[in-house]
Design an enzyme around this catalytic site. Structure first.
Site, short mmCIF file in Angstrom:
data_model
loop_
_atom_site.label_atom_id
_atom_site.label_comp_id
_atom_site.label_asym_id
_atom_site.label_seq_id
_atom_site.Cartn_x
_atom_site.Cartn_y
_atom_site.Cartn_z
N LYS A 175 0.84 -1.21 0.00
CA LYS A 175 0.00 0.00 0.00
C LYS A 175 0.87 1.27 0.00
O LYS A 175 0.61 2.20 -0.74
CB LYS A 175 -0.93 0.02 1.23
CG LYS A 175 -1.90 -1.15 1.31
CD LYS A 175 -2.88 -0.99 2.45
CE LYS A 175 -2.24 -1.03 3.81
NZ LYS A 175 -1.66 -2.33 4.20
N ARG A 195 12.04 -6.38 4.88
CA ARG A 195 12.06 -5.02 4.31
C ARG A 195 12.76 -4.01 5.22
O ARG A 195 12.76 -4.13 6.44
CB ARG A 195 10.64 -4.55 3.98
CG ARG A 195 9.77 -4.26 5.17
CD ARG A 195 8.35 -3.91 4.73
NE ARG A 195 7.51 -3.62 5.88
CZ ARG A 195 6.22 -3.30 5.81
NH1 ARG A 195 5.63 -3.24 4.63
NH2 ARG A 195 5.54 -3.04 6.89
N ARG A 246 -9.62 0.82 9.09
CA ARG A 246 -9.21 -0.55 9.38
C ARG A 246 -10.26 -1.31 10.18
O ARG A 246 -10.05 -2.48 10.51
CB ARG A 246 -7.93 -0.51 10.21
CG ARG A 246 -6.69 -1.00 9.46
CD ARG A 246 -5.54 -0.77 10.39
NE ARG A 246 -4.33 -1.44 10.15
CZ ARG A 246 -3.26 -0.89 9.59
NH1 ARG A 246 -3.32 0.30 9.06
NH2 ARG A 246 -2.14 -1.55 9.54
N ARG A 269 11.34 -1.36 10.66
CA ARG A 269 10.25 -1.06 11.58
C ARG A 269 10.26 -2.03 12.76
O ARG A 269 10.48 -3.22 12.57
CB ARG A 269 8.90 -1.14 10.84
CG ARG A 269 8.57 0.13 10.09
CD ARG A 269 7.35 -0.01 9.25
NE ARG A 269 6.19 -0.57 9.94
CZ ARG A 269 4.98 -0.64 9.41
NH1 ARG A 269 4.78 -0.17 8.19
NH2 ARG A 269 3.98 -1.15 10.08
N ARG A 317 -0.46 -8.98 13.38
CA ARG A 317 -1.02 -7.96 12.48
C ARG A 317 -1.93 -8.60 11.43
O ARG A 317 -2.95 -8.04 11.06
CB ARG A 317 0.12 -7.17 11.82
CG ARG A 317 0.79 -6.21 12.82
CD ARG A 317 2.16 -5.78 12.36
NE ARG A 317 2.14 -4.97 11.16
CZ ARG A 317 3.23 -4.73 10.43
NH1 ARG A 317 4.39 -5.25 10.76
NH2 ARG A 317 3.14 -3.97 9.36
#
Ligand code: AMP
Length: 215
Positions: free
Chosen positions: A13, A127, A88, A161, A172
Site C-alpha cells: 500500500k 524489508r 481498518r 520497523r 497484524r
C-alpha cells in the site's frame, strides 16, 4: 480524486500510494506513518501507541478517527488524497463516511491489493528503508546495487520497523483478517471496491491500480 488503498500489512500500500501521489498530484495519508511520528515524538500518547503497534494490535478507533479528521480537514478543496492504512475497522469506515458527507466530499475508488498470507511474512520481515531518503529495500527481493549503500542518495544508515518481526506480523495479519476484512465487504456493498493482484511485479501492480482509478 479521493482513494482508499486496502490490503493486508506488506501488500504494498505504501509503495503504491507513493506512486499515486507522484503521478496524480494527490497526497498520501498514512495513519501508520502518523502514529510512528507520534511515537517518535516521545509524547505520552506516543508511548502508549508504540506499545500497541509493537504488539501488532490496532490502536483505539477514537484516537485514529480524531487523527484522520484533522488531516482530512486540511485536504479539503485540494486535489485529493490516498488513505493508506485507514479505515481498518467498520467503525472507522462509518466515521469516515460521516466526516466526508459533512464536508460534501466522497471516496471515488477503494482499491484492494490482494496478497496471500504466506507471501506477506517473507515480504515484511525482510524489508528496510534508507534512514536519509526513505527508499525501500528488501534483504532478498530488492537489494541496493552496492551492499550497505542507498542507490538513491548514498546513505549508509537503514531502518527496520520495530513491528516488522515474524511474531508481530502474525498478530497484524490476525487483526487484519478479524477486524479489517469486514471493511472490504462494506465497500464492496457500496459498489466502489476494486481488487488488484498485489503479488505481481511492482510496476504491473501500479499499472493495474492506475487502470482501476481511471475507469
Ligand atoms: P501500518 O503502517 O499501516 O502497517 O500500521 C502500523 C500499526 O499502526 C498497526 O499495526 C496498528 O497498530 C497501527 N495503526 C495504523 N493505522 C491504524 C488504524 N487505521 N486503526 C488502528 N490502528 C492503526
Amino acid at each position: 480524486m479521493n482513494l482508499i488503498l486496502m490490503g493486508p500489512p506488506g501488500a504494498g500500500k505504501g509503495t503504491q500510494a507513493k506512486r499515486l501521489e507522484k503521478n496524480h498530484g494527490i497526497v498520501q495519508l498514512s495513519t501508520g506513518d502518523m502514529l510512528r511520528a507520534e511515537a517518535a515524538s516521545g509524547s505520552a500518547i506516543g508511548h502508549k501507541v508504540k506499545g500497541i503497534m509493537d504488539s501488532g494490535n490496532l490502536c483505539p478507533d477514537e484516537l485514529i478517527i480524531e487523527l484522520i479528521a484533522s488531516r482530512i480537514e486540511k485536504e479539503d478543496g485540494r486535489n485529493g488524497f490516498i488513505l493508506d492504512g485507514f479505515p481498518r475497522t467498520p467503525r472507522q469506515a462509518e466515521a469516515l463516511d460521516k466526516m466526508l458527507k459533512a464536508k460534501g466530499m466522497k471516496i471515488d475508488h477503494v482499491i484492494e491489493l490482494a496478497v496471500d498470507d504466506g507471501v506477506l511474512v517473507k515480504r515484511i520481515t525482510g524489508r528496510y528503508t534508507c534512514a536519509k531518503c526513505g527508499t525501500g529495500y528488501h534483504d532478498e527481493f530488492q537489494k541496493p546495487a552496492k551492499p550497505g549503500v542507498c542507490d538513491k542518495c548514498g546513505g549508509r544508515e537503514f531502518n527496520r520497523r520495530a513491528d516488522d518481526t515474524a511474531e508481530t506480523v502474525r498478530a497484524r495479519l490476525k487483526a487484519y483478517h478479524e477486524q479489517t476484512a469486514p471493511v472490504i465487504a462494506y465497500y464492496r456493498k457500496k459498489g466502489v471496491m476494486k481488487s488488484v493482484d498485489g503479488m505481481a511485479a511492482i510496476d504491473d501492480v501500479a499499472a493495474a491500480v492506475d487502470a482501476a482509478v481511471s475507469a
